[in-house]
Design a protein around this motif. Structure first.
Motif, short mmCIF file in Angstrom:
data_model
loop_
_atom_site.label_atom_id
_atom_site.label_comp_id
_atom_site.label_asym_id
_atom_site.label_seq_id
_atom_site.Cartn_x
_atom_site.Cartn_y
_atom_site.Cartn_z
N GLU A 153 21.24 -44.37 15.50
CA GLU A 153 21.73 -44.72 17.06
C GLU A 153 20.55 -44.38 17.93
O GLU A 153 20.82 -44.47 19.22
CB GLU A 153 23.25 -44.25 17.29
CG GLU A 153 24.36 -44.64 16.36
CD GLU A 153 25.45 -44.14 16.69
OE1 GLU A 153 25.36 -42.97 17.46
OE2 GLU A 153 26.53 -44.40 16.30
N SER A 154 19.72 -43.85 17.53
CA SER A 154 18.60 -43.27 18.37
C SER A 154 17.19 -43.69 18.08
O SER A 154 16.90 -43.76 16.91
CB SER A 154 18.68 -41.71 18.71
OG SER A 154 17.66 -41.36 19.75
N ALA A 172 25.14 -37.01 6.74
CA ALA A 172 25.57 -35.61 6.53
C ALA A 172 25.59 -34.86 8.14
O ALA A 172 25.80 -33.76 8.13
CB ALA A 172 24.48 -34.88 6.14
N GLY A 173 25.72 -35.83 9.04
CA GLY A 173 26.13 -35.23 10.49
C GLY A 173 25.00 -34.56 11.01
O GLY A 173 24.85 -34.03 12.33
N VAL A 174 23.83 -34.87 10.64
CA VAL A 174 22.36 -34.17 11.25
C VAL A 174 21.98 -35.52 12.48
O VAL A 174 21.79 -36.47 12.05
CB VAL A 174 21.20 -34.03 10.28
CG1 VAL A 174 20.06 -33.64 11.08
CG2 VAL A 174 21.76 -33.03 9.17
N PRO A 175 21.96 -35.12 13.68
CA PRO A 175 21.38 -35.75 14.61
C PRO A 175 19.88 -36.41 14.21
O PRO A 175 19.19 -35.69 14.03
CB PRO A 175 21.17 -35.03 15.92
CG PRO A 175 22.19 -34.06 15.65
CD PRO A 175 22.26 -33.69 14.27
N ILE A 185 21.47 -49.69 19.90
CA ILE A 185 20.54 -48.61 19.77
C ILE A 185 20.14 -47.83 21.33
O ILE A 185 19.48 -48.67 22.06
CB ILE A 185 19.23 -48.46 18.82
CG1 ILE A 185 19.77 -49.18 17.57
CG2 ILE A 185 18.60 -47.40 18.73
CD1 ILE A 185 18.43 -49.43 16.54
N ASN A 186 20.53 -46.51 21.41
CA ASN A 186 19.85 -45.97 22.75
C ASN A 186 19.14 -44.87 22.30
O ASN A 186 19.07 -44.37 21.04
CB ASN A 186 21.13 -45.48 23.52
CG ASN A 186 21.81 -46.92 23.84
OD1 ASN A 186 21.41 -47.41 24.67
ND2 ASN A 186 22.97 -46.71 23.40
N ARG A 187 18.52 -44.32 23.47
CA ARG A 187 17.67 -43.20 22.96
C ARG A 187 18.74 -42.00 23.38
O ARG A 187 19.19 -41.77 24.48
CB ARG A 187 16.75 -42.80 23.96
CG ARG A 187 15.74 -41.37 23.57
CD ARG A 187 14.63 -41.37 24.30
NE ARG A 187 14.01 -40.23 24.23
CZ ARG A 187 12.71 -39.90 24.37
NH1 ARG A 187 11.88 -40.53 25.37
NH2 ARG A 187 12.04 -38.43 24.32
N VAL A 188 19.17 -41.21 22.20
CA VAL A 188 20.44 -40.35 22.49
C VAL A 188 19.73 -38.74 22.57
O VAL A 188 19.08 -38.51 21.59
CB VAL A 188 21.25 -40.31 21.21
CG1 VAL A 188 22.42 -39.51 21.33
CG2 VAL A 188 21.94 -41.94 21.04
N GLU A 235 19.17 -42.44 6.76
CA GLU A 235 20.46 -42.76 6.51
C GLU A 235 21.29 -41.54 6.05
O GLU A 235 22.35 -41.38 6.12
CB GLU A 235 20.58 -43.83 5.62
CG GLU A 235 21.70 -44.43 5.19
CD GLU A 235 21.94 -45.47 4.15
OE1 GLU A 235 23.03 -46.29 4.42
OE2 GLU A 235 21.08 -45.82 3.54
N ARG A 236 20.59 -40.75 4.94
CA ARG A 236 21.24 -39.52 4.43
C ARG A 236 21.57 -38.42 5.36
O ARG A 236 22.73 -38.01 5.54
CB ARG A 236 20.47 -39.08 3.23
CG ARG A 236 20.53 -39.94 1.99
CD ARG A 236 19.97 -39.22 0.83
NE ARG A 236 20.65 -37.89 0.61
CZ ARG A 236 20.32 -37.03 -0.61
NH1 ARG A 236 19.25 -37.50 -1.15
NH2 ARG A 236 20.84 -36.00 -0.47
#
Length: 359
Positions: free
Chosen positions: A259-260, A226-229, A335-338, A221-222
């Motif tokens: 999301e992945s 922070a914008g880290v994939p 959720i998808n495999r992004v 979550e963190r």
């Protein structure tokens, strides 16, 4: 199975040296297991030792058709997390060490790794592609606190604008969240965290020195915030032991913005199979045969399928059931495999001597 009490705080229950390579049988005198048999009561806890090694190269290249990367860095050999199912355990056998208790207590660190990486990236003709970390042993296992090899590797990759992927079971990765966030801004990083169950007691048995499931999900979550994939890997799925948690893990991660997701069926190569059987007999004797029966059913009647193209693709009704459960849950949760498109175009060879780059 012997009548010994379980080894507390460790995943493996024994330390036998395998005979795959014709190694001489280890002498009984002085071996802690023999000593343990002769003691009244419990033996003292096993201590972790770390040996520093100094290889000539640090990047490992592969041509396996089953994995999505061609190069990796392993800053450590052995892993104190002690995950009983770890497919990397057999690598200790090459050094006349046990894939069991030695793998999680007799560790090796490569403090020269950052220097070697810098020299490799600075070579004329080097062509960048994402470097995978955590593919063999965890780059954020407890001794990373002392050595900080992973952090120094990330600093070099950020400087050189070289993409990296990380797989871990540790929330220790949050120590480096600032550099990871900066790498994310340049599309240089993707992080996957493996979550096996949501039961802390089961986790302590399976992965005795890894972060708790709750801490791993909080770390995801963190990182995402922070914008880290960030990616959750429901792995490995152990039938009749951890598969019941599949949907709940996905639900908790989806609620935290992940999301992945993917899942991986447990693999038991070489010495991992007898070690896992021993673990089952110690902790889950009532369902040991059921677990191994399902494992064999998805691996063509064997404990493990070692073949390219099929080793990562379990077959049969149980495998199909797990796939369907995962597919239904991820569709319901959105959720998808992004696939993260990491950027190799900005790579710039770093100065080999570590000097600052002229702007």
């Amino acid at each position: 199975m012997s009548n010994r009490s379980p080894v507390k705080g460790r995943g493996a229950q024994s330390g036998a040296v395998p005979q795959r390579f014709g190694l001489a049988t280890r002498e009984a005198d002085g071996d802690w297991l023999d000593e343990r048999d002769s003691l009244d009561g419990e033996a003292p806890p096993l201590r972790t030792t770390v040996t520093e090694e100094h290889p000539r190269t640090i990047l490992s290249f592969n041509r396996s058709p089953d994995i999505p990367f061609d190069r990796s860095i392993n800053a450590y050999r052995g892993c104190e997390h002690g995950c009983i199912y770890c497919f990397a355990r057999p690598t200790h056998a090459y050094h006349d060490l046990s894939p069991g208790l030695d793998f999680e207590t007799k560790l090796f660190a490569k403090p020269d790794a950052p220097r070697l990486l810098r020299e490799t990236l600075a070579r004329r003709g080097y062509r960048p592609a994402p470097i995978a970390m955590g593919t063999n042993t965890d780059p954020y296992q407890p001794i990373e606190r002392r050595y900080e090899i992973t952090r120094r590797i990330l600093d070099i990759c950020l400087e050189a604008r070289h993409p990296v992927t990380i797989t871990t079971k540790s929330d220790r990765i949050l120590r480096d969240i600032e550099v990871l966030a900066e790498m994310a801004r340049h599309r240089l990083i993707a992080v996957g965290i493996s979550v096996t169950s949501l039961d802390p007691h089961l986790s302590r048995l399976l992965e005795p020195r890894a972060a708790s499931p709750a801490k791993r999900i909080a770390a995801l979550e963190r990182l995402a915030a922070a914008g880290v994939p960030s990616h959750v890997s429901v792995a490995p799925v152990i039938p009749a032991i951890t598969d019941e948690f599949m949907e709940a893990i996905l639900e908790k991660c989806a609620a935290r913005g992940i999301e992945s997701a993917t899942w991986i069926m447990m693999r038991l190569p070489h010495e991992v199979a007898p070690l896992f059987r021993e673990w089952l007999a110690t902790h889950y004797p009532d369902r040991a045969e059921k677990v191994m029966g399902i494992v064999r059913s998805v691996r063509g009647g064997r404990d493990n399928d070692p073949e390219f193209f099929t080793r990562m693709n379990p077959k049969g009704v149980w495998a199909d059931l797990f796939r369907k459960r995962f597919r239904v849950a991820t569709k319901r949760l959105g959720i998808n495999r992004v696939a993260v498109d990491l950027d190799c175009s900005r790579f710039r060879p770093p100065p080999p001597d570590g000097q600052m780059r002229l702007l």
